[in-house]
Structures are given as C-alpha cells and as structure tokens.
Motif scaffolding. Structure first.
Motif, PDB file in Angstrom:
ATOM      1  N   GLU A 174       0.430  -0.788  -0.312  1.00 17.95           N
ATOM      2  CA  GLU A 174       0.136  -0.340   0.279  1.00 17.95           C
ATOM      3  C   GLU A 174       1.142   1.354  -0.172  1.00 17.95           C
ATOM      4  N   THR A 175       2.207   1.142   0.883  1.00 18.13           N
ATOM      5  CA  THR A 175       2.875   2.169   0.364  1.00 18.13           C
ATOM      6  C   THR A 175       3.631   2.816  -0.717  1.00 18.13           C
ATOM      7  N   VAL A 176       3.433   1.426  -1.440  1.00 19.57           N
ATOM      8  CA  VAL A 176       4.562   1.954  -2.796  1.00 19.57           C
ATOM      9  C   VAL A 176       3.429   1.828  -3.428  1.00 19.57           C
ATOM     10  N   LEU A 177       2.229   1.392  -3.005  1.00 18.29           N
ATOM     11  CA  LEU A 177       0.706   2.739  -4.501  1.00 18.29           C
ATOM     12  C   LEU A 177       1.138   3.843  -4.217  1.00 18.29           C
ATOM     13  N   ALA A 178       0.700   3.734  -3.056  1.00 18.37           N
ATOM     14  CA  ALA A 178       0.547   5.429  -3.016  1.00 18.37           C
ATOM     15  C   ALA A 178       1.578   6.627  -3.084  1.00 18.37           C
ATOM     16  N   ASP A 179       2.951   5.715  -3.492  1.00 17.49           N
ATOM     17  CA  ASP A 179       4.503   6.768  -3.468  1.00 17.49           C
ATOM     18  C   ASP A 179       4.082   6.367  -5.042  1.00 17.49           C
ATOM     19  N   LEU A 180       3.704   5.622  -5.873  1.00 14.08           N
ATOM     20  CA  LEU A 180       3.997   5.544  -6.845  1.00 14.08           C
ATOM     21  C   LEU A 180       2.674   6.474  -7.286  1.00 14.08           C
ATOM     22  N   ALA A 181       1.479   6.969  -6.470  1.00 19.81           N
ATOM     23  CA  ALA A 181       0.061   7.487  -7.089  1.00 19.81           C
ATOM     24  C   ALA A 181       0.986   8.619  -6.995  1.00 19.81           C
ATOM     25  N   SER A 182       1.885   9.321  -6.209  1.00 18.19           N
ATOM     26  CA  SER A 182       1.889  10.468  -5.845  1.00 18.19           C
ATOM     27  C   SER A 182       3.021  10.671  -6.803  1.00 18.19           C
ATOM     28  N   ARG A 183       3.196   9.975  -7.528  1.00 20.09           N
ATOM     29  CA  ARG A 183       4.457   9.773  -8.764  1.00 20.09           C
ATOM     30  C   ARG A 183       3.684  10.273 -10.130  1.00 20.09           C
ATOM     31  N   GLY A 184       2.579   9.936 -10.529  1.00 20.79           N
ATOM     32  CA  GLY A 184       1.576  10.312 -10.938  1.00 20.79           C
ATOM     33  C   GLY A 184       1.429   8.850 -12.096  1.00 20.79           C
ATOM     34  N   ILE A 185       1.468   7.980 -11.408  1.00 20.45           N
ATOM     35  CA  ILE A 185       1.193   6.895 -11.783  1.00 20.45           C
ATOM     36  C   ILE A 185       0.148   6.407 -11.898  1.00 20.45           C
TER      37      ILE A 185
END
Ligand code: NAP
Length: 233
Positions: free
Chosen positions: A139-150
């Motif tokens: 979940e942390t990885v996905l949230a970070d990716l979302a914050s990078r525009g993924i």
C-alpha cells in the motif's frame, strides 16, 4: 487507502500452474503473438513492476519493443517506455542488470530502511532508491507511485509478488495466459503460493475476456476491490 494506481497483473503459466521450471534456461511459456500483445499492454501503462528475484533470474529489459508504440507514447508526452519499479529486502541487485541499464526511463527501487544504505551504494547511480520504513508494504509503494503520477501499473511477476497483490486485495485485473503444456515439477516456481485470497469460491472474479492467441489462451479477469459490496453467488 484512498488513492492508488489501477493494478494489472500479467502472467503466463503452464497448465499445472508453473511460471518457470528449475533449469538454468528461461522457460518460454508464451508465443510471439502473445509477446506482442504484452508489448501492447505495456505501452498503455505508466509503470511496470517486477520482484527482485525476477530481475536476478530472468534479467528482463521490460521495455516497449514496437517502434510505433514507443513513438505514439512520445507523441502523447510520455517516456518511450513505462518507468520500471522493483522492491527488495536484501538489496542484492546488480546495477548491470538490464532492468537498470536498458531504456532511458526512470527506475525506482523500494526497500526497507535497513537496506537503504546498501541499495543506495549499489544502485544510487542507476535508480531512485526509496526507503519505506521497517518493511516494504504494497500500500505504501502504491501510494508513493500514485504521488509520482502513476495511474496504471502493470505487475509482471514473479509468484511472490503476484501472491502479495492478490492476497492483499490490491489487484484490479489479472491477465493470465495458459500455455498448452505441463511442467510437472512440484518444486518449480508457481504463479501464486498459498495464502488467504479475497477471491475464493464465495467471491469469484469476473471473466472479462477469453481469447485464443496462437496456441495459448488469454483469460482476463476483473477483481473487485475489497470495499466493493456483493458476491457472485
Ligand atoms: N511466466 C511469467 O509470466 C513470469 C513472469 C515473471 C517471473 N517469472 C518467474 O518467476 C520466478 C521468480 O519469482 P519469485 O516468486 O521467486 O520472485 P519475485 O516475485 O520475482 O521476487 C521476489 C523478491 O522480490 C522482493 N520482494 C518481494 N516482495 C517484497 C516485499 N514486500 N518487500 C521487500 N522485498 C520484496 C524480495 O527480494 P530480495 O530477495 O532481494 O529481498 C523477494 O525475494 C522466476 O523463475 C521467473 O522466471 C515468470
């Protein structure tokens, strides 16, 4: 978790559920036509994620191959290929692996804080290394990716990674290709390991598509998010 990318798992398996064998050589499960389909799917994604063991074992490039697809992405203001993402606890990744050397796209490595120094020493020159606390949580990885525009993430294995996304209810779609043969070795890597899967006999996935591609079959399943109500019974 409020925001995460659309997560698409992609995998090719033997009829008996294996995604590789135990020989040194890479097992070819799919065919050229299906590799081209995978290329097409890759071209629609913002990022591709694989586990560290897949990098060590298969040394994949993970790039969009077709020139017209790369060009189309560039015309849309995107990098030629999706960014590449992996995670590791050990930090045992070779900066010379094709994951890091192929393609002029960003590479991101997530690791626990305990492995941060090792990962930065080894990979800091070829990747963005991100420490995410005591352990790497999806979940942390996905949230970070979302914050990078993924917005759209393609997960290309291996089994440990697929198992985590599926057991944690963090996959939206599964594209499973079935090759027309058996591996027949109980110790060969499997598509998924044991676990508590939100999708079981009482909460079936939805079949979105079944397609024959040469001698393999593509089955495309849609998975409900855990907060979505209802069962298929
Ligand atoms: N047929 C297909 O479609 C397909 C596709 C891809 C791969 N494969 C096959 O799959 C096999 C590899 O699968 P696998 O299950 O052994 O490995 P994997 O899923 O590729 O990678 C597992 C590794 O990723 C890291 N990792 C995973 N989850 C993590 C987490 N939450 N936190 C920190 N690190 C984490 C760990 O790396 P560290 O050990 O570095 O800590 C772990 O050992 C290979 O045989 C490959 O050929 C098949």
């Amino acid at each position: 978790m409020t925001e995460r990318p659309y997560v698409l798992l992609s995998c090719a398996s033997s009829i008996d559920g294996h995604i590789d064998d135990n020989t040194e050589e890479r097992l070819l499960l799919s065919n050229d036509e299906d590799f081209d389909r995978v290329d097409e799917v890759r071209a629609t994604c913002d990022a591709i994620l694989v586990g560290a063991n897949t990098i060590r074992r298969d040394n994949p490039r993970l790039l969009v191959r077709a020139q017209d697809r790369r060009q189309n992405r560039v015309t849309r203001g995107l990098p030629e290929s999706p960014i590449k993402v992996t995670f590791t606890s050990s930090g045992d990744l070779d900066p010379e692996a094709k994951f890091f050397t192929a393609g002029d796209v960003e590479k991101i490595v997530y690791c626990p804080d305990a492995a941060l120094d090792k990962c930065r020493d080894r990979l800091g020159g070829v990747a963005t290394v991100v420490g995410v606390g005591e352990a790497v949580g999806l979940e942390t990885v996905l949230a970070d990716l979302a914050s990078r525009g993924i917005r759209r993430l393609m997960v290309e294995g291996g089994g440990t990674v697929h198992t985590q996304f599926l057991t944690e209810g963090l996959a939206d779609e599964l594209q499973l290709v079935i090759a027309p043969f058996f591996v027949g070795d109980a110790d060969a890597p499997r598509f998924v390991g044991p676990g508590s899967f939100p999708h079981h006999s009482g909460n079936r996935m939805t079949v979105a598509e079944v397609r024959q591609i040469g001698d393999v079959i593509l089955a495309r399943y849609l998975l409900r998010r855990p907060d979505e109500a209802g069962t298929d019974q």
